[in-house]
Design an enzyme around this catalytic site. Sequence first.
Site, PDB file in Angstrom:
ATOM      1  N   GLU A   1       0.851  -1.220   0.439  1.00 30.87           N
ATOM      2  CA  GLU A   1      -0.344  -0.033  -0.238  1.00 30.87           C
ATOM      3  C   GLU A   1       1.068   1.461   0.024  1.00 30.87           C
ATOM      4  OE1 GLU A   1      -2.410  -0.663   3.431  1.00 30.87           O
ATOM      5  OE2 GLU A   1      -0.854   0.647   4.749  1.00 30.87           O
ATOM      6  N   LYS A   2       0.344   2.144  -0.880  1.00 26.44           N
ATOM      7  CA  LYS A   2       0.876   3.358  -0.680  1.00 26.44           C
ATOM      8  C   LYS A   2       1.518   4.277   1.078  1.00 26.44           C
ATOM      9  CE  LYS A   2       2.372   7.257  -1.833  1.00 26.44           C
ATOM     10  NZ  LYS A   2       3.205   7.505  -2.598  1.00 26.44           N
TER      11      LYS A   2
ATOM     12  N   HIS B   1       7.274   0.205  15.060  1.00 26.55           N
ATOM     13  CA  HIS B   1       5.532  -0.781  14.863  1.00 26.55           C
ATOM     14  C   HIS B   1       5.189  -1.563  16.378  1.00 26.55           C
ATOM     15  CE1 HIS B   1       6.266   0.352  10.698  1.00 26.55           C
ATOM     16  NE2 HIS B   1       7.135  -0.527  10.211  1.00 26.55           N
TER      17      HIS B   1
ATOM     18  N   GLU C   1      -8.709   1.774  13.872  1.00 28.76           N
ATOM     19  CA  GLU C   1      -7.175   1.583  13.976  1.00 28.76           C
ATOM     20  C   GLU C   1      -6.970   2.765  12.552  1.00 28.76           C
ATOM     21  OE1 GLU C   1      -3.668  -0.511  14.968  1.00 28.76           O
ATOM     22  OE2 GLU C   1      -4.311  -0.698  16.675  1.00 28.76           O
TER      23      GLU C   1
ATOM     24  N   GLU D   1      -6.369  -1.185  10.220  1.00 25.76           N
ATOM     25  CA  GLU D   1      -6.675  -2.405  10.245  1.00 25.76           C
ATOM     26  C   GLU D   1      -7.381  -2.331  11.709  1.00 25.76           C
ATOM     27  OE1 GLU D   1      -3.358  -4.855  12.078  1.00 25.76           O
ATOM     28  OE2 GLU D   1      -3.032  -3.279  13.357  1.00 25.76           O
TER      29      GLU D   1
ATOM     30  N   ARG E   1     -10.483  -6.862  20.258  1.00 24.42           N
ATOM     31  CA  ARG E   1     -10.501  -7.455  21.200  1.00 24.42           C
ATOM     32  C   ARG E   1     -10.066  -6.598  22.181  1.00 24.42           C
ATOM     33  NH1 ARG E   1      -4.593  -5.612  21.062  1.00 24.42           N
ATOM     34  NH2 ARG E   1      -3.273  -6.057  18.753  1.00 24.42           N
TER      35      ARG E   1
ATOM     36  N   VAL F   1      -3.827  -3.406  24.583  1.00 28.17           N
ATOM     37  CA  VAL F   1      -2.990  -2.747  25.681  1.00 28.17           C
ATOM     38  C   VAL F   1      -3.210  -1.404  26.030  1.00 28.17           C
ATOM     39  CG1 VAL F   1      -0.497  -2.195  25.981  1.00 28.17           C
ATOM     40  CG2 VAL F   1      -0.797  -4.805  24.410  1.00 28.17           C
TER      41      VAL F   1
END
Length: 451
Positions: free
Chosen positions: A200-201, A235, A275, A288, A292, A295
Site C-alpha cells: 500500500e501507499k 511499529h 485503527e 486495521e 480484542r 494494551v
Amino acid sequence: MFNKVLIANRGEIAARVIRTCQKLGIATVAVYSEADQALPFVQLADESYLIGKPRVNESYLNIDKLIKAAKDTGAEAIHPGYGLLSENAEFARACRKEGIAFIGPSADVMAKMGDKVEARRVMTDAGVPVVPGTEEAVQDIAEAKAFAQDYGYPIMVKAAAGGGGIGMQAVYNDEELAKAYESNAKRAQTFFGNGALFVEKLITNPRHIEIQVLADEHGHAIHLFERECSIQRRHQKVVEEAPSPFLQEKTRKQMGETALKAVHALGYSNAGTIEFLVDEDEQYYFIEMNTRLQVEHPVTEEITGVDLVEQQLRIAAGEELSLRQDDIRIQGHAIEVRIYAEDPNTFFPSPGQITKLLLPEGEGIRHELAVNETSQVTPFYDPMIAKLVVSAESREAAIEKMTKALHGYEIEGIKSNLMMLKRIITHEQFKAGHTQTSFIENYYLPTITNQ
C-alpha cells in the site's frame, strides 16, 4: 452474568481482567506456564491451573490445553486478553463448540479482520476510507513493483495475515523492495503460517490514531473517542494518550461516526478498535481493526469512566449496552507509557532478576503490573513488564504528573526503557503535541547515537 471466567493470558492483562471480575463477584481461573508460577496474577486469581512448559506453543498458545483447563475448572467463559490467542478465530470456534463463551467477537468476524486484504475490502464496501493499496495479496515481486510505479515510492510491504508490525516494512526504491519482499514473506510464513503480502501507499509523517468501540448483540454500538498511539518503535506502541492533542472536534466526530459505520457493516459485537493513519491535513485512512481489548485501553477508561473489561463481560453474557453515545464524555486527559525490560539503546529484550521495584503513588496514578520486586523476567514472552498510566484535568497537567511519576519509578536488576520514556515525555516536541510515528526516529534515536 457468568459465575466463573478463565483468563487465557498472562501478566498484567490477566491481573487486569481478574480485578474487574472480582468487582463483579465473578470467580476467576488463572492459567500459567512453569515460567510464570511465581508471578502476581497467579496468586490474584481464585484458582490457578498449570498449563504447560514455558514456550508459548506448549502453554498459552495450546488451544486443547486451554479448553481442558476451562472444562476441568468449570469456567463458563474465557477472556483471551490481548496478544497470544486473542484474535485467533480457531480458538473462538473451539470455545463455542465446547459450550464455553468466548469474550470477544464471532470467529467469522475475527477471521475477516485478521486477513488484512479482506479487511480492506470490507471497509471499502462500507464506505470507510482506506490507504491506497492492492486489492489482493500480490502474487510476486513484479506485481509489487507495478503498484510502486503507479503510485510512486515510498510504499509499505505488509503481511496479509500479520499484526504487531511483524512482516511490515517501508521501502523507498526497487532495490529495497526486492529485499523487503523476500525477507517479509519468509517472516510472515514463520510467524503466521502465511507468507502472503500486500502493498500500500506509505502515508508520510502520519499519526496513528484509533477509535475504541463497543457493540452488543442487539444492534447497539457506541464509540469512546480516540487514542493517540503515534509514538512507536519498530511499529510497536510505546506512549499512548487520550484524547489526541491533534484532532479538531469536527474530525473527532467524523472518525467516531466512521468507526461505527464499520462496526455496523460487520455486525460486530464486543470491544474492538478501528485503527487509522491520519495525515497532516487530518485526512484519515483505515489500516486495521483489532478485534480484542487493546494494551492501551486504560487511557480510554480514564477519560470516560467506563470499565471496558466489565462491558466486555456483560456483552458476552448477552446483556444490552446500558450506555448510549450521548452518555460518553471526554473528562480530562490521560497518558500511558509501556515499561519494557529492554536495552533502551538497542530495544532488545533484557531478561533477568528484578532486585528492586519502587512505584510512584498518588492521585491520578494507575499501575498495570506483570511483576513484583522478586520476579524473574524470562526470555519466553513479550518484554513489557508494566504500564504506568496518569490522568489529570489537562494534557499539560498529565505531562507534569507523568514526568514526576517516571522520576519516582525505580527498577533494578534488569535494564529498562525508563530513561527513554523520561526523554520522550519531557521533549519539547512531545509537549507541543507533535507526536507523529517518526517521533522516536527523529527525536530520540539521535540523542543516543550522539552520546
